[in-house]
Scaffold this motif. Sequence first.
Motif, PDB file in Angstrom:
ATOM      1  N   ASN A 122       0.821  -1.210   0.000  1.00  0.00           N
ATOM      2  CA  ASN A 122       0.000   0.000   0.000  1.00  0.00           C
ATOM      3  C   ASN A 122       0.859   1.266   0.000  1.00  0.00           C
ATOM      4  O   ASN A 122       0.428   2.328  -0.441  1.00  0.00           O
ATOM      5  CB  ASN A 122      -0.937   0.004   1.202  1.00  0.00           C
ATOM      6  N   ASP A 123       2.092   1.137   0.509  1.00  0.00           N
ATOM      7  CA  ASP A 123       3.006   2.289   0.557  1.00  0.00           C
ATOM      8  C   ASP A 123       3.871   2.386  -0.697  1.00  0.00           C
ATOM      9  O   ASP A 123       4.618   3.364  -0.855  1.00  0.00           O
ATOM     10  CB  ASP A 123       3.918   2.178   1.788  1.00  0.00           C
ATOM     11  N   ALA A 124       3.785   1.399  -1.543  1.00  0.00           N
ATOM     12  CA  ALA A 124       4.636   1.363  -2.735  1.00  0.00           C
ATOM     13  C   ALA A 124       4.142   2.342  -3.791  1.00  0.00           C
ATOM     14  O   ALA A 124       2.941   2.662  -3.867  1.00  0.00           O
ATOM     15  CB  ALA A 124       4.655  -0.046  -3.324  1.00  0.00           C
ATOM     16  N   ALA A 125       5.064   2.831  -4.588  1.00  0.00           N
ATOM     17  CA  ALA A 125       4.692   3.706  -5.696  1.00  0.00           C
ATOM     18  C   ALA A 125       3.946   2.889  -6.754  1.00  0.00           C
ATOM     19  O   ALA A 125       4.140   1.679  -6.884  1.00  0.00           O
ATOM     20  CB  ALA A 125       5.945   4.324  -6.303  1.00  0.00           C
ATOM     21  N   THR A 126       3.073   3.577  -7.484  1.00  0.00           N
ATOM     22  CA  THR A 126       2.316   2.877  -8.514  1.00  0.00           C
ATOM     23  C   THR A 126       3.219   2.414  -9.658  1.00  0.00           C
ATOM     24  O   THR A 126       4.280   2.991  -9.906  1.00  0.00           O
ATOM     25  CB  THR A 126       1.193   3.773  -9.081  1.00  0.00           C
ATOM     26  N   VAL A 177       2.266  -3.637  -8.587  1.00  0.00           N
ATOM     27  CA  VAL A 177       1.252  -2.759  -8.010  1.00  0.00           C
ATOM     28  C   VAL A 177       0.963  -1.632  -8.997  1.00  0.00           C
ATOM     29  O   VAL A 177       1.874  -0.901  -9.409  1.00  0.00           O
ATOM     30  CB  VAL A 177       1.731  -2.167  -6.664  1.00  0.00           C
ATOM     31  N   MET A 178      -0.305  -1.496  -9.379  1.00  0.00           N
ATOM     32  CA  MET A 178      -0.726  -0.439 -10.308  1.00  0.00           C
ATOM     33  C   MET A 178      -1.968   0.227  -9.743  1.00  0.00           C
ATOM     34  O   MET A 178      -3.008  -0.426  -9.573  1.00  0.00           O
ATOM     35  CB  MET A 178      -1.007  -1.029 -11.693  1.00  0.00           C
ATOM     36  N   LYS A 179      -1.846   1.489  -9.426  1.00  0.00           N
ATOM     37  CA  LYS A 179      -2.951   2.209  -8.788  1.00  0.00           C
ATOM     38  C   LYS A 179      -3.783   2.949  -9.835  1.00  0.00           C
ATOM     39  O   LYS A 179      -3.247   3.569 -10.752  1.00  0.00           O
ATOM     40  CB  LYS A 179      -2.403   3.189  -7.745  1.00  0.00           C
ATOM     41  N   GLY A 180      -5.120   2.864  -9.655  1.00  0.00           N
ATOM     42  CA  GLY A 180      -6.020   3.540 -10.571  1.00  0.00           C
ATOM     43  C   GLY A 180      -5.889   5.048 -10.474  1.00  0.00           C
ATOM     44  O   GLY A 180      -5.368   5.568  -9.478  1.00  0.00           O
ATOM     45  N   PRO A 181      -6.315   5.793 -11.488  1.00  0.00           N
ATOM     46  CA  PRO A 181      -7.061   5.300 -12.659  1.00  0.00           C
ATOM     47  C   PRO A 181      -6.179   4.899 -13.846  1.00  0.00           C
ATOM     48  O   PRO A 181      -6.707   4.541 -14.900  1.00  0.00           O
ATOM     49  CB  PRO A 181      -7.910   6.518 -13.022  1.00  0.00           C
ATOM     50  N   LYS A 182      -4.849   4.965 -13.714  1.00  0.00           N
ATOM     51  CA  LYS A 182      -3.977   4.656 -14.852  1.00  0.00           C
ATOM     52  C   LYS A 182      -3.703   3.166 -14.939  1.00  0.00           C
ATOM     53  O   LYS A 182      -2.552   2.711 -14.881  1.00  0.00           O
ATOM     54  CB  LYS A 182      -2.683   5.449 -14.738  1.00  0.00           C
ATOM     55  N   THR A 183      -4.791   2.398 -15.055  1.00  0.00           N
ATOM     56  CA  THR A 183      -4.701   0.952 -15.219  1.00  0.00           C
ATOM     57  C   THR A 183      -5.713   0.521 -16.278  1.00  0.00           C
ATOM     58  O   THR A 183      -6.543   1.323 -16.719  1.00  0.00           O
ATOM     59  CB  THR A 183      -5.013   0.207 -13.906  1.00  0.00           C
ATOM     60  N   PHE A 184      -5.672  -0.737 -16.670  1.00  0.00           N
ATOM     61  CA  PHE A 184      -6.579  -1.242 -17.703  1.00  0.00           C
ATOM     62  C   PHE A 184      -8.038  -1.103 -17.278  1.00  0.00           C
ATOM     63  O   PHE A 184      -8.895  -0.737 -18.078  1.00  0.00           O
ATOM     64  CB  PHE A 184      -6.248  -2.712 -18.003  1.00  0.00           C
ATOM     65  N   THR A 185      -8.330  -1.388 -16.003  1.00  0.00           N
ATOM     66  CA  THR A 185      -9.715  -1.321 -15.520  1.00  0.00           C
ATOM     67  C   THR A 185     -10.061   0.028 -14.906  1.00  0.00           C
ATOM     68  O   THR A 185     -11.197   0.261 -14.525  1.00  0.00           O
ATOM     69  CB  THR A 185      -9.967  -2.410 -14.459  1.00  0.00           C
ATOM     70  N   ARG A 186      -9.062   0.918 -14.770  1.00  0.00           N
ATOM     71  CA  ARG A 186      -9.190   2.206 -14.072  1.00  0.00           C
ATOM     72  C   ARG A 186      -9.437   2.011 -12.576  1.00  0.00           C
ATOM     73  O   ARG A 186      -9.890   2.913 -11.887  1.00  0.00           O
ATOM     74  CB  ARG A 186     -10.288   3.084 -14.692  1.00  0.00           C
ATOM     75  N   GLU A 187      -9.159   0.812 -12.095  1.00  0.00           N
ATOM     76  CA  GLU A 187      -9.212   0.515 -10.658  1.00  0.00           C
ATOM     77  C   GLU A 187      -7.796   0.149 -10.208  1.00  0.00           C
ATOM     78  O   GLU A 187      -6.898  -0.015 -11.034  1.00  0.00           O
ATOM     79  CB  GLU A 187     -10.147  -0.675 -10.395  1.00  0.00           C
ATOM     80  N   ASP A 188      -7.607  -0.008  -8.903  1.00  0.00           N
ATOM     81  CA  ASP A 188      -6.329  -0.539  -8.418  1.00  0.00           C
ATOM     82  C   ASP A 188      -6.180  -1.972  -8.929  1.00  0.00           C
ATOM     83  O   ASP A 188      -7.117  -2.775  -8.837  1.00  0.00           O
ATOM     84  CB  ASP A 188      -6.297  -0.535  -6.885  1.00  0.00           C
ATOM     85  N   VAL A 189      -5.008  -2.275  -9.473  1.00  0.00           N
ATOM     86  CA  VAL A 189      -4.753  -3.608 -10.022  1.00  0.00           C
ATOM     87  C   VAL A 189      -3.464  -4.160  -9.415  1.00  0.00           C
ATOM     88  O   VAL A 189      -2.465  -3.448  -9.303  1.00  0.00           O
ATOM     89  CB  VAL A 189      -4.628  -3.575 -11.556  1.00  0.00           C
ATOM     90  N   VAL A 190      -3.511  -5.420  -8.996  1.00  0.00           N
ATOM     91  CA  VAL A 190      -2.329  -6.126  -8.496  1.00  0.00           C
ATOM     92  C   VAL A 190      -2.167  -7.401  -9.321  1.00  0.00           C
ATOM     93  O   VAL A 190      -3.141  -8.130  -9.546  1.00  0.00           O
ATOM     94  CB  VAL A 190      -2.471  -6.488  -7.004  1.00  0.00           C
ATOM     95  N   GLU A 191      -0.949  -7.649  -9.791  1.00  0.00           N
ATOM     96  CA  GLU A 191      -0.670  -8.889 -10.502  1.00  0.00           C
ATOM     97  C   GLU A 191       0.409  -9.653  -9.753  1.00  0.00           C
ATOM     98  O   GLU A 191       1.520  -9.145  -9.553  1.00  0.00           O
ATOM     99  CB  GLU A 191      -0.221  -8.600 -11.942  1.00  0.00           C
ATOM    100  N   ILE A 192       0.054 -10.861  -9.314  1.00  0.00           N
ATOM    101  CA  ILE A 192       0.977 -11.717  -8.556  1.00  0.00           C
ATOM    102  C   ILE A 192       1.601 -12.713  -9.520  1.00  0.00           C
ATOM    103  O   ILE A 192       0.923 -13.575 -10.083  1.00  0.00           O
ATOM    104  CB  ILE A 192       0.244 -12.450  -7.422  1.00  0.00           C
ATOM    105  N   ASN A 193       2.909 -12.572  -9.744  1.00  0.00           N
ATOM    106  CA  ASN A 193       3.650 -13.478 -10.627  1.00  0.00           C
ATOM    107  C   ASN A 193       4.238 -14.609  -9.787  1.00  0.00           C
ATOM    108  O   ASN A 193       5.076 -14.371  -8.909  1.00  0.00           O
ATOM    109  CB  ASN A 193       4.789 -12.734 -11.321  1.00  0.00           C
TER     110      ASN A 193
END
Length: 461
Positions: free
Chosen positions: A45-49, A73-89
Motif C-alpha cells: 500500500n506504501d509502494a509507488a504505482t 502494483v498499479m494504482k487507478g485510474p492509470k490501469t486497464f480497468t481504471r481501478e487498483d490492479v495487483v498482478e501476482i507473478n
Amino acid sequence: MEFDTIAAISTPMGEGAIAIVRLSGDQAIEFADQLFRGKGGKKLNDAATHTIHYGQLVDPKTNEVAEEVMVSVMKGPKTFTREDVVEINCHGGLVSVNRVLQLVLKTGARLAEPGEFTKRAFLNGRIDLSQAEAVMDLIRAKTDRAMNVALGQMEGRLSKLIRKLRQDILETLAQVEVNIDYPEYDDVEEMTHKLLINKAKEIQGEIKKILQTSEQGKILREGLSTVIVGRPNVGKSSLLNSLVHENKAIVTDIPGTTRDVIEEYVNVRGVPLRLLDTAGIRETEDIVERIGVERSRQVLKEADLILLVLNYSDELTVEDENIFKAVAGMDTIVIVNKTDLPQKIDMERVKELASEHKLVTTSLLEDVGVDALEEAISSLFFAGSIEAGDMTYVSNSRHIALLNQSLNAIEEVINGVESGIPIDIVQIDLTRTWELLGEIIGESVHDSLIDQLFSQFCLGK
C-alpha cells in the motif's frame, strides 16, 4: 460506480515459467498486503504505482510460506480497468497458481466472471465496446494480418469513425430542429430538405466505405472454411499435409483411405484457413465410406473455398465432371496433382471445365507447385496486402450487421426526402441511424447484450 474486488488466473493453465493471478478493485492492494511479505516488511500500500516487488506469499492463518512471488502494483485510474490492479507473478504450475488464487480468494476477493476485467474497463470508460471486442479478437488471431486488424480496432480506429458519423448526425438533427422551430425564411422547408439530403448521402458514402473492408476483415477474423474435394487417391490428404506442414492425414495408394472429414487450421500467407479433408467422392458399396462421401457433399455446400484435386496420371472421369458441376459458381481452385507421373489427363478439357476457376499444377510428392497454390489462395481473397496503415477494417459480425442496418436506415432518410415525406417522419430514420451506430461502440446498447458479449471472453481477461 462501485465494484467489489475480483481475482482470476490470467495466464493459460498448465506448466510454464510463470503464471499470473490478477486482482482488480478498491481493495486489491489491501488484500494482497495481507499475504505479501517483502524485504524489510514494506507494505504494498506504501509502494509507488507501477512498481514490482519481490517477496513471499504467506498464509495468514498458518504463517506458512505458500509461494515465492513478484508482485506488480498499479494504482487507478492509470490501469486497464481504471481501478487498483495487483498482478501476482508466481511459478507456472497447476498446484502453484491454484494455491495463490485460493489464498487471494480467502482474503475476500471474488472470483472474476469470464471477461470481467475487460468489462470493467468498458464500464469505467477506459475503452468502448468495439475496443473491448477487439481484445478477444487479438487473443484469438490466427495470423499476423488478423492481429494487425485487431490492433487497429483496439487503438480506436473504428470507434473514431463511428463517433464522427454520430456527431455529424447529431448536428444535422439539431440544425433541422432549429429550422423547424425558428423559421426565419419562407424557403426554410426547402433548405431543410437540402441539408438532410446532402448530409444523408455523405453519411451513406462513409458507411459504404467502411463496409467495403468487411469481407476481407471477416475472413481474417473467422477464417475461410476450405474444403478439399476430389475422387479417391488423387492426393487430397497429401495436400492437407503439405499446407499444414505436418502428417495429419493418412496417405496410402489405397482408394478410400479417408473415411471421414478431417479438420485442421492453417495460415496460408496471412489467410487463415479451416481446412477440411473429405472422403473421396465416388460411388461405393462400402457403407462406412458411403457415409463419408455424403458428409463430403454436405460440407461442400457450406464451404467458402473449394480446392478441387485431380490426378495428372488418370483420365478425367464422369465423377470428376460431376464435381465440377457441384462447385459451379463457387470460389474454387483446381489443382492437377501428381505431375511427376506420366500424363493421362486431358489438360485442354481441364482448362475448359476450370474456365471460371484458378488452375494450379502440383507434385505434392516432390513439393512442387505448393508456393503457386498458396499464392492463388491469397490472391483470390486479397488483391493487396493488409497493413496497419490508415485503412480501417471491420471484421466483427455484430459490427457488420449494425453497419448494414445503419445503411438501410440512412437510405430510408434519402428516399423519404426525395419522396417528399414530412421532415418529422424522416427524422425518425435519421435518429435510428444514430442509435444503430451507437450500438457498435456501446453508447446505446442493452445490458443483456453487454453481459452476453463479455461471457464469451476467457477467465482472467
